[in-house]
Design a protein around this motif. Structure first.
Motif, PDB file in Angstrom:
ATOM      1  N   GLU A  49     -41.517  16.933 -25.346  1.00 30.02           N
ATOM      2  CA  GLU A  49     -41.085  16.847 -26.740  1.00 30.02           C
ATOM      3  C   GLU A  49     -39.587  16.587 -26.833  1.00 30.02           C
ATOM      4  O   GLU A  49     -39.134  15.787 -27.653  1.00 30.02           O
ATOM      5  CB  GLU A  49     -41.452  18.147 -27.476  1.00 30.02           C
ATOM      6  CG  GLU A  49     -42.939  18.275 -27.771  1.00 30.02           C
ATOM      7  CD  GLU A  49     -43.301  19.622 -28.376  1.00 30.02           C
ATOM      8  OE1 GLU A  49     -42.430  20.525 -28.392  1.00 30.02           O
ATOM      9  OE2 GLU A  49     -44.456  19.786 -28.811  1.00 30.02           O
ATOM     10  N   LYS A  50     -38.816  17.280 -25.997  1.00 30.97           N
ATOM     11  CA  LYS A  50     -37.366  17.081 -25.981  1.00 30.97           C
ATOM     12  C   LYS A  50     -37.018  15.641 -25.604  1.00 30.97           C
ATOM     13  O   LYS A  50     -36.136  15.012 -26.200  1.00 30.97           O
ATOM     14  CB  LYS A  50     -36.709  18.042 -24.995  1.00 30.97           C
ATOM     15  CG  LYS A  50     -36.735  19.491 -25.420  1.00 30.97           C
ATOM     16  CD  LYS A  50     -35.750  19.781 -26.536  1.00 30.97           C
ATOM     17  CE  LYS A  50     -35.640  21.262 -26.824  1.00 30.97           C
ATOM     18  NZ  LYS A  50     -34.710  21.550 -27.950  1.00 30.97           N
TER      19      LYS A  50
ATOM     20  N   GLN B 137     -37.623  13.197 -28.356  1.00 33.09           N
ATOM     21  CA  GLN B 137     -36.628  13.328 -29.424  1.00 33.09           C
ATOM     22  C   GLN B 137     -35.270  12.734 -29.020  1.00 33.09           C
ATOM     23  O   GLN B 137     -34.310  12.835 -29.776  1.00 33.09           O
ATOM     24  CB  GLN B 137     -36.461  14.806 -29.784  1.00 33.09           C
ATOM     25  CG  GLN B 137     -37.676  15.422 -30.449  1.00 33.09           C
ATOM     26  CD  GLN B 137     -37.636  16.946 -30.461  1.00 33.09           C
ATOM     27  OE1 GLN B 137     -36.650  17.560 -30.057  1.00 33.09           O
ATOM     28  NE2 GLN B 137     -38.713  17.554 -30.922  1.00 33.09           N
TER      29      GLN B 137
END
Length: 202
Positions: free
Chosen positions: A15-16, A19
């Motif tokens: 997820e990081k 992003q």
């Protein structure tokens, strides 16, 4: 690596990265920073945190060459021989890029460098990253020496990245990779590093 058996941890890591996050990690040569190659924000973050010249492209690295092949247009026979011999290892080969490779990764050049590092931790990292490929460069700010230890990586880029992974005993050797242009069978060495190519024209 036990951390990568934690599905919650791996999900958060991906997820990081999606992003625009940047991570730092050990390879077989020096420490690197990387992001997802299809994430323009992540690539921009690398250039910003390093104060890197935008004319210097990033290279693509993975745990397996199969994940890198879609990013290149064609691989000449001599390059296949070098890949069979030195992948995984300290050799970066530069090919004509395919349409899959974003211009912002390659500084709008029509070529892209690929490498498969020979480091068990890096292999384990790529195995859990969505797509298995990272757009990378060395873990240092512009003008600094590339980090060769975890402590140096933390000092160089720790304040600017999402994670600096420990090496778990799989140390970097401190020698840069050899970089070779492989647009045809006349392989041209652009930077002499750890791998000595003496079986082809230079």
């Amino acid at each position: 690596m036990d951390i990568f058996s934690d599905t919650t941890y791996v999900k958060k890591l991906n997820e990081k990265l999606k992003q625009g996050g940047v991570i730092s990690f050990v390879t077989d040569t020096v420490w690197g920073v990387g992001c997802l190659p299809d994430n323009e924000k992540g690539v921009e973050n690398i250039y910003e945190l390093k104060n890197r010249d935008r004319s210097k492209p990033l290279i693509l690295m993975s745990d397996s060459v199969e994940y890198l092949l879609p990013y290149v247009k064609d691989i000449p026979p001599k390059a296949h021989e070098l890949m069979d011999k030195y992948f995984p290892g300290a050799l970066t080969l530069i090919f004509e890029k395919s349409d899959k490779t974003p211009d912002y990764v390659t500084s709008f050049k029509n070529t892209v460098g690929i490498r498969v590092p020979d480091n068990p931790f890096f292999k384990s990292l790529c195995e859990v990253i969505d797509g298995h490929v990272l757009a990378t460069t060395s873990a240092n700010l512009s003008g600094q020496e590339a980090a060769s230890t975890y402590e140096e990586a933390v000092a160089n880029v720790g304040a600017h990245v999402e994670y600096v992974f420990e090496d778990y005993g799989f140390k970097a050797q401190g020698l840069a990779s050899t970089v070779a242009l492989a647009l045809d069978d006349n392989i041209k060495v652009l930077r002499q590093g750890e791998v000595i190519i003496n079986t082809v024209k230079q």
